[in-house]
Design a protein around this motif. Structure first.
Motif: not given
Ligand code: RIB
Ligand code: CA
Length: 314
Positions: A109-127
């Motif tokens: 929902x956060x990605x779909x709701x953003x009109x600008x590009x989104x960077x996803x920053x995992x700082x943990x196991x990637x589950x």
């Protein structure tokens, strides 16, 4: 402004990263998702909400994710982060509530709701990230980049060859590295470089305001526990996502060892000359063109002062 979503297993260095992401004026922290990792998921959520309080953060949605890795049993790291995963500082529990959506739906929902590009920053196991990629592949393609703390082009920490976040859930990591989404890997080759000692804690204590004091107490607790310099760890991945020019990176193919042997969870980084890679032993790898930007060096002094200044901002 840059739109970030952080996926965390709040431990101490995830806390260093959250404090920064919630306070830097150029970061729009869209949301945070929690996953089992350093400690159990319930404690990760408690710790994450506490850190957002300490950061004096606004109303940032926090999603609850996976309770355990896809295949392996959970294996925690209290020996590093303390029994509660947050330096055993015993800060009061937050009155914040988690978002009702599961982590993967919140990310969608956060990605779909953003009109600008989104960077996803995992700082943990990637589950969580693997489950998101498998659940909402069309949304995942809209991500600008994944900047992850994990892996190593040299040696491991959880084992001789594997870094903890990858080792905790190798299958999830393999899904992420084979996704074809642009990836920056902030791994052990730089992870330990942002060292903190008493002098930094002293400077933060002198600011005497909540975020600085919390950061200082975390440093104090870790120095007491580990009797040596500690690292800002996960924070560096967020800073490099914001300012890529503060690191040097090498384009490599990265494969995760998902076999059940001594190298399980290792990231095999192929930086041989392309003519050797094309010899056929890794042809399928090449055909998928799974290249990753692997961080090789970082500008330590600038990144440390960036963190100190951001925590100290009024
Ligand atoms: O190997 C270091 C990583 O494992 C960091 O993200 C730390 O928080 C733990 O999750
Ligand atoms: Ca972490």
């Amino acid at each position: 402004m840059k739109n970030f979503i952080l996926d965390v297993d709040t431990g101490v260095d995830d806390a260093f990263a959250l404090l920064f992401a919630a306070r830097h004026p150029e970061i729009n922290l869209l949301g945070v998702t929690c996953v089992d990792g350093n400690t159990n998921l319930k404690q990760v959520v408690i710790n994450t909400l506490k850190v957002l309080d300490a950061a004096e953060a606004g109303d940032i949605p926090v999603g609850v994710g996976a309770t355990r890795p896809l295949i392996d049993e959970p294996r925690y790291a209290e020996y590093v982060h303390g029994a509660d995963g947050l330096g055993d500082l015993n800060y009061p529990e937050s009155t914040r509530t988690v978002d009702p959506r599961p982590a993967v739906e919140l990310i969608r929902d956060l990605v779909e709701g953003s009109k600008d590009p989104v960077t996803l920053i995992p700082l943990a196991p990637l589950t969580n990230i693997a489950l998101f990629l498998r659940s909402f592949p069309e949304t995942a393609k809209k991500l600008e980049r994944i900047v992850l703390m994990g892996g190593s082009a040299s040696q491991g920490n959880a084992t001789a060859s594997a870094e903890f976040n990858i080792w905790h859930d190798p299958e999830a990591a393999a899904i992420v590295f084979q996704s074809g989404i642009p990836i920056t890997m902030y791994g052990l080759d730089v992870f330990g470089d942002l060292k903190m000692d008493n002098s930094f804690a002293k400077r933060l204590h002198e600011k005497s305001h909540a975020p600085s004091t919390f950061g200082a107490k975390l440093i104090d607790a870790m120095l007491a526990r580990h009797k040596e310099e500690i690292t800002l760890g996960d924070y560096g991945a967020v800073a490099v996502a914001l300012y890529p020019e503060l690191s040097t990176q090498e384009t490599m193919k990265v494969m995760v060892d998902t076999t059940f042997g001594p190298n399980r969870g290792a990231t095999i980084c192929d930086h041989r000359p392309i003519e050797y890679q094309e010899l056929g032993y890794t042809k399928s790898w090449l055909e998928q063109n799974l290249t990753v930007q692997v961080c090789k060096t970082i500008k330590v002094d600038e990144l440390r002062e960036l963190w100190m200044d951001t925590l100290s901002r009024s």
